[in-house]
Structure formats: structure tokens, C-alpha cells
Design a protein around this motif. Structure first.
Motif, PDB file in Angstrom:
ATOM      1  N   PRO A 125       8.749  35.246 -31.132  1.00 36.35           N
ATOM      2  CA  PRO A 125       9.909  34.618 -31.894  1.00 36.35           C
ATOM      3  C   PRO A 125      11.186  35.031 -30.842  1.00 36.35           C
ATOM      4  CG  PRO A 125       9.091  36.868 -32.805  1.00 36.35           C
ATOM      5  CD  PRO A 125       8.321  36.155 -31.902  1.00 36.35           C
ATOM      6  N   VAL A 126      12.400  34.429 -30.752  1.00 35.68           N
ATOM      7  CA  VAL A 126      13.421  34.459 -29.830  1.00 35.68           C
ATOM      8  C   VAL A 126      14.591  34.988 -30.914  1.00 35.68           C
ATOM      9  CG1 VAL A 126      12.595  32.878 -28.153  1.00 35.68           C
ATOM     10  CG2 VAL A 126      14.175  32.272 -30.109  1.00 35.68           C
ATOM     11  N   TYR A 127      15.537  35.702 -29.980  1.00 34.74           N
ATOM     12  CA  TYR A 127      16.840  36.123 -30.664  1.00 34.74           C
ATOM     13  C   TYR A 127      17.476  34.983 -31.131  1.00 34.74           C
ATOM     14  CZ  TYR A 127      21.476  38.433 -31.002  1.00 34.74           C
ATOM     15  OH  TYR A 127      22.487  38.484 -31.643  1.00 34.74           O
ATOM     16  N   ARG A 128      17.966  35.096 -32.122  1.00 36.10           N
ATOM     17  CA  ARG A 128      19.071  34.059 -32.616  1.00 36.10           C
ATOM     18  C   ARG A 128      20.223  34.625 -33.211  1.00 36.10           C
ATOM     19  NH1 ARG A 128      17.048  29.534 -30.755  1.00 36.10           N
ATOM     20  NH2 ARG A 128      14.997  29.025 -31.733  1.00 36.10           N
ATOM     21  N   ALA A 129      21.461  34.388 -32.431  1.00 33.04           N
ATOM     22  CA  ALA A 129      22.816  35.173 -32.836  1.00 33.04           C
ATOM     23  C   ALA A 129      23.416  34.531 -34.209  1.00 33.04           C
ATOM     24  CB  ALA A 129      23.738  34.745 -31.752  1.00 33.04           C
ATOM     25  N   ARG A 130      23.691  35.697 -35.133  1.00 35.08           N
ATOM     26  CA  ARG A 130      24.108  35.200 -36.374  1.00 35.08           C
ATOM     27  C   ARG A 130      25.469  34.964 -36.404  1.00 35.08           C
ATOM     28  NH1 ARG A 130      21.345  40.141 -40.111  1.00 35.08           N
ATOM     29  NH2 ARG A 130      19.141  39.429 -39.722  1.00 35.08           N
ATOM     30  N   PRO A 131      25.914  34.107 -37.266  1.00 34.02           N
ATOM     31  CA  PRO A 131      27.496  33.450 -37.152  1.00 34.02           C
ATOM     32  C   PRO A 131      28.039  34.867 -37.561  1.00 34.02           C
ATOM     33  CG  PRO A 131      25.992  32.315 -38.879  1.00 34.02           C
ATOM     34  CD  PRO A 131      25.254  33.230 -38.182  1.00 34.02           C
ATOM     35  N   PRO A 132      29.192  35.188 -37.009  1.00 36.83           N
ATOM     36  CA  PRO A 132      30.431  36.013 -37.611  1.00 36.83           C
ATOM     37  C   PRO A 132      30.598  36.167 -38.955  1.00 36.83           C
ATOM     38  CG  PRO A 132      31.563  34.669 -36.276  1.00 36.83           C
ATOM     39  CD  PRO A 132      30.039  34.192 -35.977  1.00 36.83           C
ATOM     40  N   LYS A 133      30.728  37.016 -39.566  1.00 39.21           N
ATOM     41  CA  LYS A 133      31.058  37.002 -41.011  1.00 39.21           C
ATOM     42  C   LYS A 133      32.602  36.571 -41.213  1.00 39.21           C
ATOM     43  CE  LYS A 133      27.591  40.558 -42.608  1.00 39.21           C
ATOM     44  NZ  LYS A 133      27.687  41.762 -43.231  1.00 39.21           N
ATOM     45  N   SER A 134      33.053  35.631 -42.201  1.00 38.91           N
ATOM     46  CA  SER A 134      34.296  35.268 -42.293  1.00 38.91           C
ATOM     47  C   SER A 134      35.175  36.501 -43.165  1.00 38.91           C
ATOM     48  CB  SER A 134      34.166  33.907 -43.032  1.00 38.91           C
ATOM     49  OG  SER A 134      33.519  34.133 -44.402  1.00 38.91           O
TER      50      SER A 134
END
Length: 207
Positions: free
Chosen positions: A198-207
Motif C-alpha cells: 500500500p502507498v501513502y495517499r494524502a487526505r484532502p484538507p478538511k473544510s
């Protein structure tokens, strides 16, 4: 001939072929072929020997290694156009080279009485560094760094297998065979069946 020397000869030849194939994809001249092939062939072993303070470095003490790599480059220069898929040839040859080079690094580290951590690192360095240098020089994304690819992981698992077998059975030959088999099986499985980490996936910033 020692086990390390035998493994080095085989890995030098196969890695040189992969370096020459990469040079063909980059459309280099014959000198470029020889340079990339030699760099790939001896890169990992050179870093290994320098880190272990081995004097002289293996190809300096025995220049035949460089001759083998250069001859392999010449052969590929005149035959690469006959291959239907040079990239496929590259990947599979590289997997075999990895499965030979990792035991070479492990064997030398064990012979010189290194601890388990150093044995693991020397196996990975010997197996991965030549291909890394090859790909960087010609401007390709290194195989060892491609997303999720079992490459360095395969080398680490192979070196770890050698340590386990050696500790349990005390048989160096069996440990090196197990190292090569595990390394190649994981690398081949990654290519043939898509095995990946598994590779790192950046999470979208919280609004």
C-alpha cells in the motif's frame, strides 16, 4: 572461486545486460551503452565493498568484471533491435539480477562477521544500488522507487530469509539459496500478479 565471487560474476553479467537495454531505450551510442552497463553491473557491489571497507573493491582487484560488463553492452548494442519488448526483457532480467546480487551482499556480510542489521542492509544495497544508479543516469523513474513495487521489499525479505535459515540450520549455502528464491519470487510476483505494498495517499484538507 568463493561464493561471493561466483555470485558477483553472475550478477555483473545480468545487471550489465539490463543497463545496456536501458541505454538502448535511451538511444545512446556504444560508449554510452558501455558506461551505463558497467555502472549498473558494479554499482551495488562497489557501494557494498566501500561500506564494508573491503580493499580493493571487487572490480578493482579483478578487472574481468568490467570486461564482462562491456562485452555484454556490445552484444546488446547490436542485438537489442531484435527484441519484441525490450522493457519486458529489462524487467525480467533485472529480477534475476536482483535475486543473485542480494545473496552476494548477504554472503560477504556474513563472511566478514557483520551483525544482522548490516547483513540486511548489505543485501539490499548490493541488489538495489546498481539499478538505482542506472535509472537515475538515463532519467527514468527508478524501479526501486515505483509506487508499491516489491523491489527493495523483495531484497529485504530475501536477506531476512538468509538470516533465519542460517540461524536455524547453520547452513550458509541453504541460506543463500533461500535468499535468492524468496527475493526472486516476490519480485516476479509483483510483476506477474501485481503484488504491491500500500502507498501513502494524502487526505484532502478538511473544510
Amino acid at each position: 572461486m568463493s561464493a561471493v565471487a561466483a555470485l558477483d560474476y553472475v550478477s555483473v553479467l545480468i545487471f550489465a545486460l539490463t543497463g545496456a537495454l536501458v541505454a538502448s531505450r535511451a538511444q545512446l551510442d556504444i560508449v554510452g551503452f558501455a558506461f551505463v552497463a558497467c555502472l549498473t553491473a558494479v554499482g551495488g557491489g562497489t557501494v557494498r565493498d566501500v561500506l564494508l571497507d573491503r580493499n580493493p573493491v571487487f572490480w578493482v582487484g579483478e578487472p574481468t568484471y568490467i570486461l564482462i560488463a562491456a562485452l555484454a553492452a556490445v552484444v546488446v548494442f547490436f542485438t537489442a533491435h531484435l527484441m519484441e519488448s525490450r522493457y519486458r526483457w529489462l524487467l525480467w532480467l533485472d529480477s534475476f539480477a536482483l535475486a543473485v546480487a542480494v545473496p552476494a551482499g548477504v554472503s560477504l556480510a556474513m563472511e566478514t562477521g557483520q551483525n544482522a542489521a548490516v547483513v540486511l542492509i548489505m543485501g539490499m544495497v548490493t541488489g538495489c544500488m546498481g539499478g538505482l544508479l542506472r535509472d537515475v543516469v538515463v532519467g527514468e523513474v527508478p524501479l526501486v522507487l515505483k509506487q508499491g513495487e516489491l523491489y527493495a521489499t523483495a531484497a529485504l525479505a530475501g536477506a531476512g530469509t538468509a538470516l533465519v535459515v542460517s540461524a536455524m540450520a547453520g547452513a550458509v549455502a541453504a541460506a543463500l539459496v533461500g535468499c535468492g528464491v524468496v527475493t526472486w519470487a516476490l519480485r516476479a510476483g509483483s510483476m506477474a500478479f501485481g503484488w504491491k505494498l500500500p502507498v501513502y495517499r494524502a487526505r484532502p484538507p478538511k473544510s
